[in-house]
Design a protein around this motif. Sequence first.
Motif, PDB file in Angstrom:
ATOM      1  N   UNK A 285       1.452   6.363  -7.061  1.00 36.89           N
ATOM      2  CA  UNK A 285       0.259   6.969  -7.636  1.00 36.89           C
ATOM      3  C   UNK A 285      -0.093   8.306  -7.002  1.00 36.89           C
ATOM      4  N   UNK A 286       0.548   8.643  -5.872  1.00 37.39           N
ATOM      5  CA  UNK A 286       0.304   9.933  -5.244  1.00 37.39           C
ATOM      6  C   UNK A 286      -0.956  10.011  -4.416  1.00 37.39           C
ATOM      7  N   UNK A 287      -1.699   8.913  -4.292  1.00 35.82           N
ATOM      8  CA  UNK A 287      -2.933   8.917  -3.515  1.00 35.82           C
ATOM      9  C   UNK A 287      -3.354   7.473  -3.253  1.00 35.82           C
ATOM     10  N   UNK A 288      -4.304   7.330  -2.332  1.00 36.03           N
ATOM     11  CA  UNK A 288      -4.872   6.022  -2.078  1.00 36.03           C
ATOM     12  C   UNK A 288      -6.082   5.834  -2.987  1.00 36.03           C
ATOM     13  N   UNK A 289      -6.027   4.864  -3.872  1.00 40.24           N
ATOM     14  CA  UNK A 289      -7.126   4.616  -4.782  1.00 40.24           C
ATOM     15  C   UNK A 289      -7.419   3.123  -4.822  1.00 40.24           C
ATOM     16  N   UNK A 290      -8.430   2.763  -5.616  1.00 39.83           N
ATOM     17  CA  UNK A 290      -8.870   1.373  -5.642  1.00 39.83           C
ATOM     18  C   UNK A 290      -7.818   0.474  -6.265  1.00 39.83           C
ATOM     19  N   UNK A 291      -7.052   0.975  -7.241  1.00 39.13           N
ATOM     20  CA  UNK A 291      -6.013   0.151  -7.857  1.00 39.13           C
ATOM     21  C   UNK A 291      -4.937  -0.230  -6.846  1.00 39.13           C
ATOM     22  N   UNK A 292      -4.473   0.755  -6.088  1.00 39.69           N
ATOM     23  CA  UNK A 292      -3.463   0.462  -5.077  1.00 39.69           C
ATOM     24  C   UNK A 292      -3.984  -0.447  -3.981  1.00 39.69           C
ATOM     25  N   UNK A 293      -5.239  -0.231  -3.587  1.00 39.65           N
ATOM     26  CA  UNK A 293      -5.832  -1.064  -2.548  1.00 39.65           C
ATOM     27  C   UNK A 293      -5.970  -2.515  -3.008  1.00 39.65           C
TER      28      UNK A 293
ATOM     29  N   UNK B 119       0.827  -1.213   0.000  1.00 39.48           N
ATOM     30  CA  UNK B 119       0.000   0.000   0.000  1.00 39.48           C
ATOM     31  C   UNK B 119       0.857   1.256   0.000  1.00 39.48           C
ATOM     32  N   UNK B 120       1.928   1.254   0.794  1.00 42.72           N
ATOM     33  CA  UNK B 120       2.795   2.430   0.850  1.00 42.72           C
ATOM     34  C   UNK B 120       3.499   2.663  -0.486  1.00 42.72           C
TER      35      UNK B 120
ATOM     36  N   UNK C 203     -11.461  -6.591  -1.343  1.00 42.44           N
ATOM     37  CA  UNK C 203     -10.938  -5.285  -0.952  1.00 42.44           C
ATOM     38  C   UNK C 203     -11.430  -4.189  -1.876  1.00 42.44           C
ATOM     39  N   UNK C 204     -11.481  -4.476  -3.185  1.00 43.81           N
ATOM     40  CA  UNK C 204     -12.007  -3.490  -4.117  1.00 43.81           C
ATOM     41  C   UNK C 204     -13.459  -3.168  -3.849  1.00 43.81           C
ATOM     42  N   UNK C 205     -14.248  -4.197  -3.532  1.00 40.55           N
ATOM     43  CA  UNK C 205     -15.653  -3.961  -3.202  1.00 40.55           C
ATOM     44  C   UNK C 205     -15.809  -3.124  -1.951  1.00 40.55           C
ATOM     45  N   UNK C 206     -15.047  -3.452  -0.911  1.00 35.56           N
ATOM     46  CA  UNK C 206     -15.117  -2.665   0.321  1.00 35.56           C
ATOM     47  C   UNK C 206     -14.668  -1.221   0.088  1.00 35.56           C
TER      48      UNK C 206
ATOM     49  N   UNK D  86      -4.124  -8.189  -3.189  1.00 34.23           N
ATOM     50  CA  UNK D  86      -3.678  -9.354  -3.957  1.00 34.23           C
ATOM     51  C   UNK D  86      -2.360  -9.891  -3.394  1.00 34.23           C
ATOM     52  N   UNK D  87      -1.394  -8.994  -3.155  1.00 33.66           N
ATOM     53  CA  UNK D  87      -0.108  -9.432  -2.618  1.00 33.66           C
ATOM     54  C   UNK D  87      -0.233 -10.070  -1.249  1.00 33.66           C
TER      55      UNK D  87
END
Length: 275
Positions: A141-149, A134-135, A186-189, A154-155
């Motif tokens: 990406x410069x922000x917390x978004x659904x792709x990073x989450x 996540x970090x 996680x994406x759904x949440x 997944x990892x």
Amino acid sequence: MADGKRWEDSAVALKTSPSVTMARGLRGGSNPLEEWSRRLKAIEAGFRAWTAKQPIHIEAAVATAVGAVQGGALGGLMGSLTADGGSPFPMPQPPPNANPEAMASFKQAQALAGGPLVQARNFAVMTGANAGISSVMRRIRGQEDIQGSMAAAFGSGALFSIVSGVGTPNPVVNAITTGVAFAVFQGGFFMIGQKFSKPPSEDTYYSRTRSMLHKLGLEKYEKNFKRGLLNDQTLPLLTDSALRDVKIPPGPRLLILDQIKRFGIIALAFHVSIS
């Protein structure tokens, strides 16, 4: 004269004693718990600001270590509640000459109902991997978004599957499927949380910064400002080295500093007036 001096020293000591300070705080309406909460939040904000200034691998390592410690503590607590010694239901043993599907089911039961050390290991790997990835994604990406989450989920799911042995006899296939399942959940949440949560409050602290960057045609560097926690409060204090630390090229740095030099006094006065 000496008696007067001793009386003044006693009065000063009385004023600065912890009991008098706490009594004054209670009379003034301040809550000691709220004060401690503010201090903890300030420490957390300072720690985040420090990690944001570090290289990406240092931030990832620190986030992974902190997440692993938290997850290990949680897993150890859960394992102590479900361990064989503290549970009325002992862990079943695998039948002799069991087929691979039965062994996979047995390993799954072991992973989900293991002792404190097993659970601590599993949760430490899962939460540590999630925090570290996540970090990295947030820095990239410069922000917390659904792709990073979803990437972090997944990892963490894949590594959890590998260390715990949950699922099918094929560890590679199982790691991928578990990682995908974690990412989907996680994406759904994340989407549900975005739908029902208020807009990020931190964006209100970037309104003047965002306006300045758009005025200069440098809106693409807004992520750099957020990455370095350079908000409206730090706008009058910006220096060339601070902008360089957040990877802003020389040309845009000159434009930003010139803009602040022209309107810095007005911006600072506006900030003081609303504080």
